[in-house]
Scaffold this motif. Structure first.
Motif, PDB file in Angstrom:
ATOM      1  N   HIS A 132     -28.676  31.784 -68.944  1.00  0.00           N
ATOM      2  CA  HIS A 132     -28.317  30.365 -68.922  1.00  0.00           C
ATOM      3  C   HIS A 132     -29.074  29.600 -70.002  1.00  0.00           C
ATOM      4  CE1 HIS A 132     -27.228  30.594 -64.342  1.00  0.00           C
ATOM      5  NE2 HIS A 132     -26.635  31.526 -65.071  1.00  0.00           N
ATOM      6  N   ARG A 133     -30.348  29.935 -70.173  1.00  0.00           N
ATOM      7  CA  ARG A 133     -31.207  29.157 -71.071  1.00  0.00           C
ATOM      8  C   ARG A 133     -30.868  29.361 -72.543  1.00  0.00           C
ATOM      9  NH1 ARG A 133     -37.774  28.632 -70.406  1.00  0.00           N
ATOM     10  NH2 ARG A 133     -38.109  27.101 -72.080  1.00  0.00           N
ATOM     11  N   TYR A 134     -30.557  30.597 -72.905  1.00  0.00           N
ATOM     12  CA  TYR A 134     -30.378  30.907 -74.331  1.00  0.00           C
ATOM     13  C   TYR A 134     -28.931  31.110 -74.742  1.00  0.00           C
ATOM     14  CZ  TYR A 134     -35.395  31.565 -73.927  1.00  0.00           C
ATOM     15  OH  TYR A 134     -36.740  31.375 -73.678  1.00  0.00           O
ATOM     16  N   LEU A 135     -28.022  31.237 -73.774  1.00  0.00           N
ATOM     17  CA  LEU A 135     -26.609  31.426 -74.124  1.00  0.00           C
ATOM     18  C   LEU A 135     -25.722  30.390 -73.446  1.00  0.00           C
ATOM     19  CD1 LEU A 135     -24.410  33.086 -75.528  1.00  0.00           C
ATOM     20  CD2 LEU A 135     -24.295  34.529 -73.468  1.00  0.00           C
ATOM     21  N   GLY A 136     -25.669  30.418 -72.124  1.00  0.00           N
ATOM     22  CA  GLY A 136     -24.718  29.582 -71.405  1.00  0.00           C
ATOM     23  C   GLY A 136     -24.841  28.098 -71.693  1.00  0.00           C
ATOM     24  N   ASN A 137     -26.012  27.522 -71.405  1.00  0.00           N
ATOM     25  CA  ASN A 137     -26.194  26.082 -71.606  1.00  0.00           C
ATOM     26  C   ASN A 137     -26.087  25.653 -73.067  1.00  0.00           C
ATOM     27  OD1 ASN A 137     -26.732  24.362 -69.155  1.00  0.00           O
ATOM     28  ND2 ASN A 137     -28.080  26.083 -68.710  1.00  0.00           N
ATOM     29  N   PRO A 138     -26.757  26.342 -74.014  1.00  0.00           N
ATOM     30  CA  PRO A 138     -26.611  25.922 -75.419  1.00  0.00           C
ATOM     31  C   PRO A 138     -25.174  26.004 -75.929  1.00  0.00           C
ATOM     32  CG  PRO A 138     -28.533  27.331 -75.154  1.00  0.00           C
ATOM     33  CD  PRO A 138     -27.791  27.388 -73.854  1.00  0.00           C
ATOM     34  N   VAL A 139     -24.461  27.073 -75.569  1.00  0.00           N
ATOM     35  CA  VAL A 139     -23.090  27.232 -76.056  1.00  0.00           C
ATOM     36  C   VAL A 139     -22.179  26.172 -75.464  1.00  0.00           C
ATOM     37  CG1 VAL A 139     -21.061  28.726 -75.986  1.00  0.00           C
ATOM     38  CG2 VAL A 139     -23.289  29.691 -76.578  1.00  0.00           C
ATOM     39  N   LEU A 140     -22.238  25.992 -74.141  1.00  0.00           N
ATOM     40  CA  LEU A 140     -21.368  25.003 -73.502  1.00  0.00           C
ATOM     41  C   LEU A 140     -21.719  23.579 -73.936  1.00  0.00           C
ATOM     42  CD1 LEU A 140     -21.121  26.520 -69.904  1.00  0.00           C
ATOM     43  CD2 LEU A 140     -19.347  26.481 -71.658  1.00  0.00           C
ATOM     44  N   SER A 141     -23.001  23.310 -74.140  1.00  0.00           N
ATOM     45  CA  SER A 141     -23.402  21.977 -74.621  1.00  0.00           C
ATOM     46  C   SER A 141     -22.885  21.740 -76.030  1.00  0.00           C
ATOM     47  CB  SER A 141     -24.926  21.838 -74.582  1.00  0.00           C
ATOM     48  OG  SER A 141     -25.420  21.881 -73.258  1.00  0.00           O
ATOM     49  N   ALA A 142     -22.938  22.774 -76.880  1.00  0.00           N
ATOM     50  CA  ALA A 142     -22.437  22.647 -78.250  1.00  0.00           C
ATOM     51  C   ALA A 142     -20.926  22.419 -78.251  1.00  0.00           C
ATOM     52  CB  ALA A 142     -22.777  23.900 -79.047  1.00  0.00           C
ATOM     53  N   ILE A 143     -20.207  23.127 -77.374  1.00  0.00           N
ATOM     54  CA  ILE A 143     -18.763  22.929 -77.280  1.00  0.00           C
ATOM     55  C   ILE A 143     -18.450  21.519 -76.788  1.00  0.00           C
ATOM     56  CG2 ILE A 143     -16.686  23.648 -76.028  1.00  0.00           C
ATOM     57  CD1 ILE A 143     -17.785  26.496 -76.066  1.00  0.00           C
ATOM     58  N   PHE A 147     -16.122  19.083 -78.954  1.00  0.00           N
ATOM     59  CA  PHE A 147     -14.827  18.667 -78.429  1.00  0.00           C
ATOM     60  C   PHE A 147     -14.779  17.194 -78.081  1.00  0.00           C
ATOM     61  CE2 PHE A 147     -13.092  22.959 -76.634  1.00  0.00           C
ATOM     62  CZ  PHE A 147     -13.263  23.534 -77.873  1.00  0.00           C
ATOM     63  N   PHE A 148     -15.850  16.676 -77.489  1.00  0.00           N
ATOM     64  CA  PHE A 148     -15.806  15.335 -76.887  1.00  0.00           C
ATOM     65  C   PHE A 148     -16.840  14.368 -77.455  1.00  0.00           C
ATOM     66  CE2 PHE A 148     -14.630  18.591 -73.736  1.00  0.00           C
ATOM     67  CZ  PHE A 148     -13.307  18.243 -73.536  1.00  0.00           C
ATOM     68  N   LYS A 149     -17.569  14.788 -78.490  1.00  0.00           N
ATOM     69  CA  LYS A 149     -18.610  13.940 -79.086  1.00  0.00           C
ATOM     70  C   LYS A 149     -19.627  13.499 -78.039  1.00  0.00           C
ATOM     71  CE  LYS A 149     -16.061  14.143 -82.770  1.00  0.00           C
ATOM     72  NZ  LYS A 149     -16.395  15.138 -83.821  1.00  0.00           N
ATOM     73  N   ALA A 150     -19.912  14.380 -77.090  1.00  0.00           N
ATOM     74  CA  ALA A 150     -20.844  14.047 -76.015  1.00  0.00           C
ATOM     75  C   ALA A 150     -22.252  13.885 -76.572  1.00  0.00           C
ATOM     76  CB  ALA A 150     -20.831  15.144 -74.946  1.00  0.00           C
ATOM     77  N   PRO A 151     -22.865  12.716 -76.403  1.00  0.00           N
ATOM     78  CA  PRO A 151     -24.192  12.459 -76.980  1.00  0.00           C
ATOM     79  C   PRO A 151     -25.309  12.973 -76.087  1.00  0.00           C
ATOM     80  CG  PRO A 151     -23.392  10.475 -75.955  1.00  0.00           C
ATOM     81  CD  PRO A 151     -22.317  11.520 -75.739  1.00  0.00           C
ATOM     82  N   VAL A 152     -25.203  14.208 -75.626  1.00  0.00           N
ATOM     83  CA  VAL A 152     -26.209  14.777 -74.731  1.00  0.00           C
ATOM     84  C   VAL A 152     -26.569  16.177 -75.214  1.00  0.00           C
ATOM     85  CG1 VAL A 152     -25.473  13.449 -72.719  1.00  0.00           C
ATOM     86  CG2 VAL A 152     -24.432  15.655 -73.164  1.00  0.00           C
ATOM     87  N   GLY A 153     -27.798  16.566 -74.973  1.00  0.00           N
ATOM     88  CA  GLY A 153     -28.262  17.877 -75.386  1.00  0.00           C
ATOM     89  C   GLY A 153     -28.303  18.901 -74.273  1.00  0.00           C
ATOM     90  N   ASP A 154     -28.125  18.457 -73.033  1.00  0.00           N
ATOM     91  CA  ASP A 154     -28.144  19.369 -71.880  1.00  0.00           C
ATOM     92  C   ASP A 154     -26.944  19.014 -71.006  1.00  0.00           C
ATOM     93  OD1 ASP A 154     -28.725  21.116 -69.867  1.00  0.00           O
ATOM     94  OD2 ASP A 154     -30.633  20.213 -69.301  1.00  0.00           O
ATOM     95  N   PHE A 155     -25.798  19.594 -71.379  1.00  0.00           N
ATOM     96  CA  PHE A 155     -24.508  19.231 -70.794  1.00  0.00           C
ATOM     97  C   PHE A 155     -24.460  19.463 -69.291  1.00  0.00           C
ATOM     98  CE2 PHE A 155     -19.826  19.261 -70.594  1.00  0.00           C
ATOM     99  CZ  PHE A 155     -19.522  18.291 -71.533  1.00  0.00           C
ATOM    100  N   HIS A 156     -25.255  20.417 -68.787  1.00  0.00           N
ATOM    101  CA  HIS A 156     -25.130  20.811 -67.394  1.00  0.00           C
ATOM    102  C   HIS A 156     -26.370  20.537 -66.555  1.00  0.00           C
ATOM    103  CE1 HIS A 156     -21.923  23.140 -69.382  1.00  0.00           C
ATOM    104  NE2 HIS A 156     -21.265  22.836 -68.285  1.00  0.00           N
ATOM    105  N   CYS A 157     -27.187  19.597 -67.006  1.00  0.00           N
ATOM    106  CA  CYS A 157     -28.321  19.208 -66.181  1.00  0.00           C
ATOM    107  C   CYS A 157     -27.808  18.603 -64.877  1.00  0.00           C
ATOM    108  CB  CYS A 157     -29.196  18.193 -66.919  1.00  0.00           C
ATOM    109  SG  CYS A 157     -30.641  17.663 -65.963  1.00  0.00           S
ATOM    110  N   GLY A 158     -28.323  19.094 -63.753  1.00  0.00           N
ATOM    111  CA  GLY A 158     -27.845  18.635 -62.455  1.00  0.00           C
ATOM    112  C   GLY A 158     -28.417  17.312 -62.009  1.00  0.00           C
ATOM    113  N   LEU A 159     -29.474  16.842 -62.668  1.00  0.00           N
ATOM    114  CA  LEU A 159     -30.067  15.549 -62.318  1.00  0.00           C
ATOM    115  C   LEU A 159     -29.545  14.517 -63.307  1.00  0.00           C
ATOM    116  CD1 LEU A 159     -32.047  14.150 -60.383  1.00  0.00           C
ATOM    117  CD2 LEU A 159     -33.851  14.553 -62.072  1.00  0.00           C
TER     118      LEU A 159
END
Length: 404
Positions: A132-143, A147-159
């Protein structure tokens, strides 16, 4: 009652008896320490381990959500929350509910959505699997950013925190783990103002395995991002395939092409024409998906895209389709006349195919355009039970880009 509550801290819960009390005490401690008028709300999704009793005994508000799923649990809590703002987080003691000051501060400044960033705040050893730390979260956050110009670096932070009315207005639909992605995606598409603050992540306090399944849920998030971006799923690949297919087909229409030691002729031309057809289909699919999603309130439509669609009409599409189709028929008739000029005898095979391919291509693309125009007309018919469209996106200082 609603006017008296500034903040609702919402925790989805499914058999979290081991850690729920700790999370509730931390959240209550934060409210007492900060002086923020708030409530702790537990959205229980059918726990069988006594989680509801634990929450009630500690003075938390418990809401039973019958519909299963992470998204259902959270939406059930958000809908009945009394606070102007909502901060949501898992009840597994991995997030620090005792330090919510940065979230509240940004919300009070006017942010609609405040995302936590675990990579900036700190991740305790063992708290996040390496996958999750080195593949899942970075890849999905980059996508998500692409795709959506999301101004966030941690797309899946639960808080994360948000203004309750703003989130209700964008009409979230997903019921499972995709809900976390949908909040970010539809907030971006609707032009909500974002802020990001560092937060920490520590190893959860449960003895049982987490509900999350890495590959399954990772694919579900990726699939959601693709489906909610018809531009990247259909339009851009389709335009690329259409351009390459048409250019190559036209080049081979003149005659064989040789590049180095490789020679390309009518066999290649057949495949390039098919490539153009596939690309054209993808382009039409992107428009149909966008029209349907906007009609059902699943995706907003940008002002530029709406203006473009309004200029398009069924009649114009039909005329264009008929013109392309007739052009293909004309080429086919010319070929038939040439065949008749030699008494319907044998023709040069290569030259015959070289003429037939553009004729077939024109008929196929023309027919597709006609059918697309009719289908687009069906989608444009107003109905009394059509979903209320999601508000069109607006430019903000944090979200200058609009997605079509």
């Amino acid at each position: 009652m609603t006017a008296m509550v500034e903040l609702s801290i919402v925790m989805p819960c499914l058999n979290e008896a081991e850690t729920l009390a700790t999370c509730i005490r931390k959240a209550q401690g934060y409210l007492n320490r900060s002086g923020v008028s708030g409530e702790v709300l537990i959205a229980d999704n059918g726990s069988t381990d006594g989680s509801q009793d634990i929450a009630a005994e500690l003075g938390a508000r418990v809401v039973d959500v019958a519909e299963k799923g992470y998204g259902n649990a959270l939406m059930g809590g958000i809908r009945v929350a009394r606070g102007t703002y909502v901060i949501m987080g898992d009840a597994d003691d991995s997030y620090d509910f005792s330090n919510l000051d940065p979230f509240v501060a940004e919300l009070r400044k006017g942010a609609d959505v405040v995302m936590g960033n675990r990579f900036k705040g700190g991740i305790e050893p063992g708290a996040m699997p390496p996958l999750h730390r080195y593949l899942g979260n970075p890849v999905l956050s980059a996508i998500g950013k692409l795709f959506f110009k999301a101004p966030v670096g941690d797309f899946h932070c639960g808080l994360r925190g948000f203004r309750r009315e703003a989130i209700l207005a964008i009409r979230l639909h997903t019921s499972g783990m995709e809900f976390a992605s949908e909040i970010v995606v539809k907030s971006c598409l609707s032009g909500l103002r974002f802020a990001e603050v560092p937060t920490t992540l520590k190893k959860d306090g449960r003895s049982r395995p987490p509900h999350l399944r890495s590959w399954r849920d990772g694919w579900r998030h990726l699939r959601f991002l693709l489906i909610y971006s018809p531009r990247w799923l259909f339009l851009y690949p389709g335009l690329a395939a259409l351009a390459v297919g048409l250019v190559a087909t036209l080049a081979l229409l003149v005659g064989p092409v040789k590049i180095g030691s490789a020679g390309f002729d009518v066999g290649t031309m057949l495949y390039t024409a098919a490539f153009a057809v596939l690309g054209y289909q993808a382009v039409l699919f992107s428009v149909m998906v966008k029209l349907f999603a906007a009609r059902e309130g699943l995706l907003p439509m940008s002002p530029k895209y709406r203006q473009l669609i309004e200029r398009f009409s069924i009649e114009r599409g039909l005329v264009l389709g008929v013109v392309i189709f007739v052009a293909g028929i004309i080429v086919a008739l010319l070929q038939l006349l040439r065949w008749g000029s030699v008494g319907f005898g044998a023709l040069d095979t290569a030259q015959n195919i070289r003429t037939a391919i553009p004729a077939v291509l024109g008929m196929v693309l023309g027919f597709q355009t006609i059918m697309f125009s009719m289908f687009a007309g069906v989608l444009s018919i107003p109905t009394t039970n059509a979903g209320t469209p999601t508000p069109a996106p607006k430019k903000t200082a944090d979200n200058p880009a609009l997605v079509a």
